[in-house]
Design a protein around this motif. Structure first.
Motif, mmCIF file in Angstrom:
data_model
loop_
_atom_site.group_PDB
_atom_site.id
_atom_site.type_symbol
_atom_site.label_atom_id
_atom_site.label_comp_id
_atom_site.label_asym_id
_atom_site.label_seq_id
_atom_site.Cartn_x
_atom_site.Cartn_y
_atom_site.Cartn_z
ATOM 1 N N ARG A 3 -7.579 -1.112 -3.087
ATOM 2 C CA ARG A 3 -6.748 -0.752 -1.926
ATOM 3 C C ARG A 3 -7.550 -0.897 -0.630
ATOM 4 O O ARG A 3 -7.014 -1.345 0.389
ATOM 5 N N ALA A 59 -8.771 2.503 -6.045
ATOM 6 C CA ALA A 59 -9.107 2.806 -4.655
ATOM 7 C C ALA A 59 -9.901 1.688 -3.985
ATOM 8 O O ALA A 59 -9.663 1.346 -2.815
ATOM 9 N N THR A 73 2.357 2.010 -3.564
ATOM 10 C CA THR A 73 1.422 2.157 -4.682
ATOM 11 C C THR A 73 0.508 3.349 -4.440
ATOM 12 O O THR A 73 0.535 3.969 -3.376
ATOM 13 N N THR A 74 -0.309 3.656 -5.429
ATOM 14 C CA THR A 74 -1.203 4.805 -5.323
ATOM 15 C C THR A 74 -2.494 4.550 -6.088
ATOM 16 O O THR A 74 -2.521 3.746 -7.029
ATOM 17 N N SER A 75 -3.553 5.232 -5.683
ATOM 18 C CA SER A 75 -4.827 5.127 -6.396
ATOM 19 C C SER A 75 -4.952 6.207 -7.462
ATOM 20 O O SER A 75 -5.955 6.263 -8.180
ATOM 21 N N ILE A 114 -7.610 -4.547 0.216
ATOM 22 C CA ILE A 114 -6.302 -4.967 0.723
ATOM 23 C C ILE A 114 -6.146 -4.546 2.187
ATOM 24 O O ILE A 114 -5.671 -5.315 3.029
ATOM 25 N N LYS A 115 -6.577 -3.326 2.504
ATOM 26 C CA LYS A 115 -6.510 -2.835 3.884
ATOM 27 C C LYS A 115 -7.412 -3.675 4.784
ATOM 28 O O LYS A 115 -7.057 -3.973 5.933
ATOM 29 N N LEU A 153 0.827 -1.211 0.000
ATOM 30 C CA LEU A 153 0.000 0.000 0.000
ATOM 31 C C LEU A 153 0.859 1.257 0.000
ATOM 32 O O LEU A 153 0.510 2.256 -0.648
ATOM 33 N N ILE A 185 -3.050 1.096 -8.116
ATOM 34 C CA ILE A 185 -4.030 0.130 -7.618
ATOM 35 C C ILE A 185 -5.319 0.911 -7.368
ATOM 36 O O ILE A 185 -5.312 1.877 -6.607
#
Length: 224
Positions: free
Chosen positions: A159, A156, A141-143, A162-163, A138, A154
């Motif tokens: 992400r 939003a 990477t970025t949304s 994943i969180k 996380l 990745i």
């Protein structure tokens, strides 16, 4: 499995016309540490079944360089309807997870207290390791999509999932540590195996009407 079917159907819908190899590559890119991989055999089997029941259809073949031609697929109207229905059913449904650890823990009394605490602490360490790996993913990477840095993108919603997985692993790890401490302190006593008298009492108690009613209420509450 419904999950493999939904994933394959959704990816053919999103990427189509597409061949099985690209579906597999896309799914591989989604895989998180500790999450089971969907094998190539399962993917191609799903494509075959979806084609047979009319949810997807063959649009032709694609050949690159000297490689064998690959069959291309796209979603049909029937497949679109199935995708929309299944997606909503599974998102709105709250089901109990089939956790192998939960099943095996039923017989935790077979292990000695020392073995149980060692197992729980090892499990916690493994889970924390997964949390750290996902946290690094996380952070790197970025949304926000930028063509110059597309490999770091990745979406939003991905992400957020994943969180969620990292949070679940962390809660599980904390439970393992706390349970190990309870066993060591004597607050939680597990084992040894039930003796003959205890086993007889337990077998008789689970056959009573009261116990059966309690289990039925519990299952109803879980939506089973």
């Amino acid at each position: 499995m419904w999950s493999t079917r939904l994933l394959v159907l959704g990816l053919v819908r999103w990427l189509g016309p597409v061949h099985g190899y690209l579906v597999r590559r896309e799914l591989d890119s989604w895989r998180l540490p500790g999450v089971s991989e969907i094998g190539a055999g399962s993917i191609y089997h799903a494509l075959k079944r979806l084609t047979a029941d009319g949810s997807i259809e063959v649009t032709g073949t694609e050949s690159v360089d000297a490689r064998p031609a690959r069959t291309m697929y796209k979603v049909t109207a029937k497949g679109e309807a199935e995708f929309q229905r299944t997606l909503r059913e599974r998102l709105w449904e709250v089901s109990s997870a089939d956790d192998p650890f939960q099943t095996a823990w039923t017989f935790a009394q077979v292990l000695t207290p020392a073995e149980n605490t060692a197992m729980l602490r090892q499990r916690a360490e493994t889970l924390y390791g997964r949390v750290e790996m996902v946290t690094q993913v996380l952070a790197s990477t970025t949304s926000d999509f930028k063509e110059a840095n597309a490999e770091a993108f990745i979406p939003a919603h991905a992400r957020a999932m994943i969180k969620r997985q990292a949070d679940l692993w962390a809660v599980d790890a904390e439970w393992c540590e706390a349970t190990a401490e309870r066993i060591e302190s004597g607050d939680l006593q597990i084992g040894p195996d039930l003796d003959a008298a205890q086993a007889k009492y337990w077998r008789e108690s689970i056959q009573t009407d009261k116990f059966v009613e309690q289990v039925a209420m519990w299952r109803e509450g879980l939506g089973e």
